[in-house]
Design a protein around this motif. Structure first.
Motif, PDB file in Angstrom:
ATOM      1  N   ALA A   5     -15.002  -7.783  -0.154  1.00 13.42           N
ATOM      2  CA  ALA A   5     -14.413  -6.823  -0.447  1.00 13.42           C
ATOM      3  C   ALA A   5     -12.821  -7.095  -0.082  1.00 13.42           C
ATOM      4  O   ALA A   5     -11.813  -6.392  -1.010  1.00 13.42           O
ATOM      5  CB  ALA A   5     -15.060  -5.599   0.024  1.00 13.42           C
ATOM      6  N   HIS A   6     -12.767  -7.150   1.091  1.00 12.04           N
ATOM      7  CA  HIS A   6     -11.495  -6.897   1.859  1.00 12.04           C
ATOM      8  C   HIS A   6     -11.054  -8.223   2.421  1.00 12.04           C
ATOM      9  O   HIS A   6     -11.657  -9.110   3.134  1.00 12.04           O
ATOM     10  CB  HIS A   6     -11.135  -5.821   2.926  1.00 12.04           C
ATOM     11  CG  HIS A   6     -11.875  -4.657   2.349  1.00 12.04           C
ATOM     12  ND1 HIS A   6     -12.994  -4.101   2.599  1.00 12.04           N
ATOM     13  CD2 HIS A   6     -11.016  -3.644   1.528  1.00 12.04           C
ATOM     14  CE1 HIS A   6     -13.156  -2.920   1.917  1.00 12.04           C
ATOM     15  NE2 HIS A   6     -12.180  -2.573   1.123  1.00 12.04           N
ATOM     16  N   ASP A   9     -13.203  -9.429   5.746  1.00 11.06           N
ATOM     17  CA  ASP A   9     -14.676  -9.562   5.653  1.00 11.06           C
ATOM     18  C   ASP A   9     -15.292 -11.007   5.572  1.00 11.06           C
ATOM     19  O   ASP A   9     -16.452 -11.231   6.063  1.00 11.06           O
ATOM     20  CB  ASP A   9     -14.929  -8.862   4.458  1.00 11.06           C
ATOM     21  CG  ASP A   9     -14.861  -7.323   4.388  1.00 11.06           C
ATOM     22  OD1 ASP A   9     -14.926  -6.668   5.495  1.00 11.06           O
ATOM     23  OD2 ASP A   9     -14.319  -6.909   3.292  1.00 11.06           O
ATOM     24  N   TYR A 132     -22.758  -1.284   4.794  1.00 15.73           N
ATOM     25  CA  TYR A 132     -22.485   0.117   5.561  1.00 15.73           C
ATOM     26  C   TYR A 132     -21.926   0.818   4.610  1.00 15.73           C
ATOM     27  O   TYR A 132     -21.292   2.050   5.137  1.00 15.73           O
ATOM     28  CB  TYR A 132     -21.452  -0.100   6.833  1.00 15.73           C
ATOM     29  CG  TYR A 132     -20.031  -0.495   6.390  1.00 15.73           C
ATOM     30  CD1 TYR A 132     -19.688  -1.640   5.911  1.00 15.73           C
ATOM     31  CD2 TYR A 132     -19.086   0.312   6.836  1.00 15.73           C
ATOM     32  CE1 TYR A 132     -18.474  -2.085   5.723  1.00 15.73           C
ATOM     33  CE2 TYR A 132     -17.884   0.275   6.659  1.00 15.73           C
ATOM     34  CZ  TYR A 132     -17.344  -1.055   6.152  1.00 15.73           C
ATOM     35  OH  TYR A 132     -15.936  -1.263   5.898  1.00 15.73           O
ATOM     36  N   HIS A 137     -17.356  -2.624  -0.976  1.00 16.60           N
ATOM     37  CA  HIS A 137     -18.272  -3.430  -0.531  1.00 16.60           C
ATOM     38  C   HIS A 137     -19.562  -3.199  -1.521  1.00 16.60           C
ATOM     39  O   HIS A 137     -19.782  -4.250  -2.152  1.00 16.60           O
ATOM     40  CB  HIS A 137     -19.007  -3.187   0.768  1.00 16.60           C
ATOM     41  CG  HIS A 137     -17.962  -3.743   1.800  1.00 16.60           C
ATOM     42  ND1 HIS A 137     -18.312  -4.681   2.692  1.00 16.60           N
ATOM     43  CD2 HIS A 137     -16.641  -3.550   2.187  1.00 16.60           C
ATOM     44  CE1 HIS A 137     -17.073  -4.961   3.664  1.00 16.60           C
ATOM     45  NE2 HIS A 137     -16.292  -4.340   2.996  1.00 16.60           N
TER      46      HIS A 137
HETATM   47 ZN   LIG Z   1     -14.508  -4.697   4.087  1.00 14.06          ZN
END
Ligand SMILES: [Zn+2]
Length: 267
Positions: A5-6, A9, A132, A137
């Motif tokens: 996602a980022h 990660d 999470y 995500h």
């Molecule tokens: Zn992330």
């Protein structure tokens, strides 16, 4: 191919398996879906606070991501460049261009093209709760599974996970290091992240590569969450982060479970 996602990660959940694969001569592709604009700014300034300039954060995190990829010897970095949606229920969830509001088909179409180009044998992403609960995500999970279904190319598909048996110890270490890591109430169930050990199919020992994983996380030092990992120092980091765990959700190799290698059955 790891779909994340980022920026950062890739290091936290899959840094070890990526650098291990590279060391074994396997081509690695990292797809990073968002630009990380909701991350911390220089000097820890938080998104929404005065002085937080999302465009500057994007530039900084892009440089950090490139440095992390160099530490992990990643062969190809592909950026989908959607706007980071921020945590669940932040107003940035609905900002123009946010990953969370992008139709799954549209983003999955772009990922499908990348899968056709790189023909990955193994694909790794998050579970349906995004590990999470972060919207980006969850969206990364959705577009990955859609692209896997559209291409039917990968022989093996994995979701990252963590063994619940180790979550308590991990929380203890994070609190000792000063992280804002909630102490679970004794009568409350553990948060629904990770999995019971018996449901984890794949345990990969990456201790040999933990130093490079540590350096990849260090490349993302502008992000406060990572600083706690770095405070562990390399020795404790290797002990705590030296095994990466996954659930194998698709497989055409028939490799027996549990396994200790994402490429078992493909070598
Ligand atoms: Zn992330």
């Amino acid at each position: 191919m790891a779909v994340h996602a980022h920026p950062d990660d890739e290091a936290t959940g899959t840094g070890g398996v990526l650098v291990k694969a590279a060391a074994e001569g396997i081509r690695t592709v990292l797809v990073t879906c968002t630009d990380g604009r909701c991350g911390d700014g220089p000097d820890g300034v938080k998104p929404g606070d005065p002085g937080h300039d999302p465009d500057k954060v994007v530039g900084l995190r892009r440089l950090e991501l490139e440095k992390s990829c160099a530490e992990l010897n990643i062969s190809h970095l592909e950026l989908l460049d959607y706007a980071d949606s921020g945590m669940m229920d932040w107003p940035t969830n609905d900002a123009p261009g946010s990953f969370w509001t992008t139709p799954v088909d549209e983003a999955a179409g772009r990922l499908t093209e990348l899968m056709r180009r790189y023909q990955p044998d193994v694909v790794v992403t998050y579970d349906e709760n995004g590990f999470y609960g972060h919207p980006d995500h969850i969206q990364a999970h959705r577009i990955t599974m859609a692209a896997v279904a559209a291409t039917n190319l990968p022989a093996k598909v994995y979701w990252t996970t963590a063994p619940r048996s180790r979550m308590a110890e991990f929380g203890e270490i994070m609190r000792e290091l000063g992280a804002d890591w909630e102490q679970p109430e004794p009568d409350q169930p553990m948060p629904e992240i990770g999995l019971p050990d018996e449901e984890i199919t794949t345990w990969v020992d990456i201790t040999e590569f933990a130093g490079q994983k540590f350096e990849a996380l260090a490349a993302h030092a502008s992000q406060n969450d990572n600083i706690f990992f770095l405070r562990m120092g390399k020795e404790m980091f290797t002990r705590v982060m030296g095994i990466e765990t996954f659930v194998r959700v698709q497989d055409r190799t028939g490799a027996p479970l549990p396994e200790h290698d994402l490429f078992a059955g493909l070598r």
